[in-house]
Write an enzyme that holds these catalytic residues in place. Structure first.
Site, PDB file in Angstrom:
ATOM      1  N   LYS A  81     -15.288 -13.421 -23.121  1.00 59.15           N
ATOM      2  CA  LYS A  81     -16.282 -12.535 -22.509  1.00 59.15           C
ATOM      3  C   LYS A  81     -15.520 -11.409 -21.855  1.00 59.15           C
ATOM      4  CE  LYS A  81     -20.857 -12.632 -21.759  1.00 59.15           C
ATOM      5  NZ  LYS A  81     -21.940 -13.223 -22.529  1.00 59.15           N
ATOM      6  N   GLY A 181     -41.427 -15.854 -18.472  1.00 60.61           N
ATOM      7  CA  GLY A 181     -40.683 -14.700 -19.003  1.00 60.61           C
ATOM      8  C   GLY A 181     -41.068 -14.444 -20.444  1.00 60.61           C
ATOM      9  N   VAL A 182     -41.806 -13.356 -20.679  1.00 63.06           N
ATOM     10  CA  VAL A 182     -42.219 -13.054 -22.053  1.00 63.06           C
ATOM     11  C   VAL A 182     -41.647 -11.691 -22.462  1.00 63.06           C
ATOM     12  CG1 VAL A 182     -44.181 -14.571 -22.368  1.00 63.06           C
ATOM     13  CG2 VAL A 182     -44.508 -12.478 -21.065  1.00 63.06           C
ATOM     14  N   GLY A 183     -40.329 -11.604 -22.358  1.00 62.61           N
ATOM     15  CA  GLY A 183     -39.598 -10.419 -22.804  1.00 62.61           C
ATOM     16  C   GLY A 183     -39.251 -10.575 -24.271  1.00 62.61           C
ATOM     17  N   HIS A 184     -38.033 -10.173 -24.622  1.00 63.13           N
ATOM     18  CA  HIS A 184     -37.624 -10.191 -26.035  1.00 63.13           C
ATOM     19  C   HIS A 184     -37.762 -11.576 -26.676  1.00 63.13           C
ATOM     20  CE1 HIS A 184     -35.666  -6.412 -24.813  1.00 63.13           C
ATOM     21  NE2 HIS A 184     -35.874  -6.083 -26.063  1.00 63.13           N
ATOM     22  N   VAL A 185     -37.229 -12.603 -26.008  1.00 59.01           N
ATOM     23  CA  VAL A 185     -37.250 -13.946 -26.597  1.00 59.01           C
ATOM     24  C   VAL A 185     -38.605 -14.607 -26.375  1.00 59.01           C
ATOM     25  CG1 VAL A 185     -36.184 -16.231 -26.576  1.00 59.01           C
ATOM     26  CG2 VAL A 185     -34.750 -14.214 -26.254  1.00 59.01           C
ATOM     27  N   TYR A 187     -41.574 -13.520 -26.003  1.00 57.96           N
ATOM     28  CA  TYR A 187     -42.663 -13.019 -26.857  1.00 57.96           C
ATOM     29  C   TYR A 187     -42.696 -13.790 -28.188  1.00 57.96           C
ATOM     30  CZ  TYR A 187     -45.412  -9.896 -29.807  1.00 57.96           C
ATOM     31  OH  TYR A 187     -46.350  -9.384 -30.674  1.00 57.96           O
TER      32      TYR A 187
END
Ligand code: NAD
Length: 368
Positions: A81, A181-185, A187
């Site tokens: 990282k 949490g309904v962001g990118h993933v 959703y």
């Protein structure tokens, strides 16, 4: 703070590179945890750290996590990282990222970078001007693009494996799921769940994100604080880390925790055990959300979206293996996941390499 070498010894880090380029303003740290299985792949985070120590700690912690994630997902990658110290809203520039790219190139493939918090596909395109050792490039340039649909698909199959183990069911039809949490993933996860007949409760801090899943999939909206108290079968964290803690775990009414967020357990040993004691089956975060890493790893060999999805399907069996070990040994599932990952790293370290051709492609070991 303990010395950097002491910190590296604590979790067996191989190498830490400090990148300093006053002409471009670059101050970055590349942490390589373990390259036993392959080159260290992990994103580049840009963050305004309060101190250099904080940046080092983050790079060490995150790079180790990547070794475990790659190992459990059966990828031939190690863990690394990088962190760029700076304000992602104000300090980004072409020369900053190209300078970072040159440092990555200097490692000759021991570390492969990608986007992460604070960096974007566009930033990685600047990095790519200086090095081939970068993933997470746009689809237009032959890269893998947004990993979220693959992550969500992997999380969905992982959730189904957890349902199979805990409830003996092959489908989520008729089950109630709380997605935080309904962001990118989130959703895409809600889409898979509702398509298979689950009743899905959702929360988010953005009204627009909630409206989208309510309108598109008929999800039921609840407030951010209500999500832990719902009478549901499954809690699926897809927002922040550390949502499983002393305050939330006693309130949970579900028997399954299976979601895509990173670092879900506030304290791995305390809260992993607490879930076990309450009879809640926890799908270890870095195993169930490995779809994103599987997606970028595919880019190294020439991106193929179908292959990425079919590899992510393997998360089902990976989780069943973890659950079986946890049951056999009577240990929390996070501990079983760590053991599976550590065993793969240990096993592969036993492979002799004297018969391998002497070449160095995308960081594979040069055995000369
Ligand atoms: P995202 O930022 O697109 O979505 C996260 C959502 O959570 C946002 O809509 C945000 O408003 C919401 N949120 C934030 N705080 C909240 C709170 N207190 N209560 C309710 N909602 C809240 O991020 P993402 O890409 O969808 O990733 C979600 C999680 O999955 C993160 O933990 C991420 O590290 C992890 N993850 C993502 C990927 C990937 O491919 N994107 C891969 C592996 C892991």
């Amino acid at each position: 703070m303990s010395s950097i070498f002491e910190s590296m010894n604590t979790k067996d880090h191989e190498q830490v590179v400090f990148c300093n380029d006053p002409d471009t303003g670059l101050k970055a740290i590349i942490a390589i945890h373990d390259t036993t299985i392959g080159p260290a792949l992990g994103g580049c985070r840009m963050w305004n750290y309060a101190s250099d120590e904080e940046a080092i700690t983050d790079a060490l912690r995150l790079s180790r996590g990547m070794s475990y994630k790659a190992a459990i997902a059966s990828l031939n990658l190690g863990g690394g990282k990088s962190v760029i110290i700076g304000d992602a809203k104000k300090q980004k520039s072409e020369i900053l990222f190209r300078s970072f790219g040159r440092f990555v190139e200097g490692l000759n493939g021991r570390y492969i970078t990608a986007e992460d918090v604070g960096t974007s596909v566009m930033d990685m395109e600047w990095v790519r001007m200086e090095t081939q050792y970068v993933t997470g490039i746009s689809r237009a340039l032959g890269g893998s693009g947004d990993p979220s649909p693959v992550t969500a698909f992997g999380a969905f199959v992982g959730l189904k494996a957890t349902v199979k183990k805990q409830l003996g069911k092959d489908s989520v039809s008729g089950l109630k799921v709380a997605v935080q949490g309904v962001g990118h993933v989130g959703y895409h996860l809600v889409k898979h769940l509702t398509e298979e007949g689950a009743t899905v409760y959702v929360t988010d801090i953005f009204e627009d994100s909630i409206k989208r899943v309510v309108d598109d999939f008929g999800a039921i909206a609840v407030g951010p604080d209500e999500i832990y108290d719902l009478d549901v079968d499954i809690y699926a964290p897809c927002a922040l880390g550390a949502t499983l803690n002393d305050e939330t775990i006693p309130n949970l009414k579900c028997s399954i925790v299976a979601g895509a967020a990173n670092n879900q357990l506030k304290d791995e040993s305390i809260h992993g055990q607490m879930l076990k004691d309450r009879g809640i089956l926890y799908a270890p975060d870095y195993a169930i959300n490995a779809g994103g890493l599987i997606n970028v790893a595919n880019e190294i060999e020439g991106y193929n979206r179908d292959r990425a999805f079919s590899q992510a399907e393997g998360i089902y069996d990976i989780l069943l293996t973890i659950f079986q070990l946890a049951e056999d040994e009577n240990i929390p599932t996070y501990m079983a996941a760590n053991r599976v990952a550590e065993k793969r790293m240990e096993d592969i370290s036993k492979l002799k390499n004297f018969y391998l051709p002497k070449k160095n492609f995308m960081g594979k070991r040069d055995n000369s």
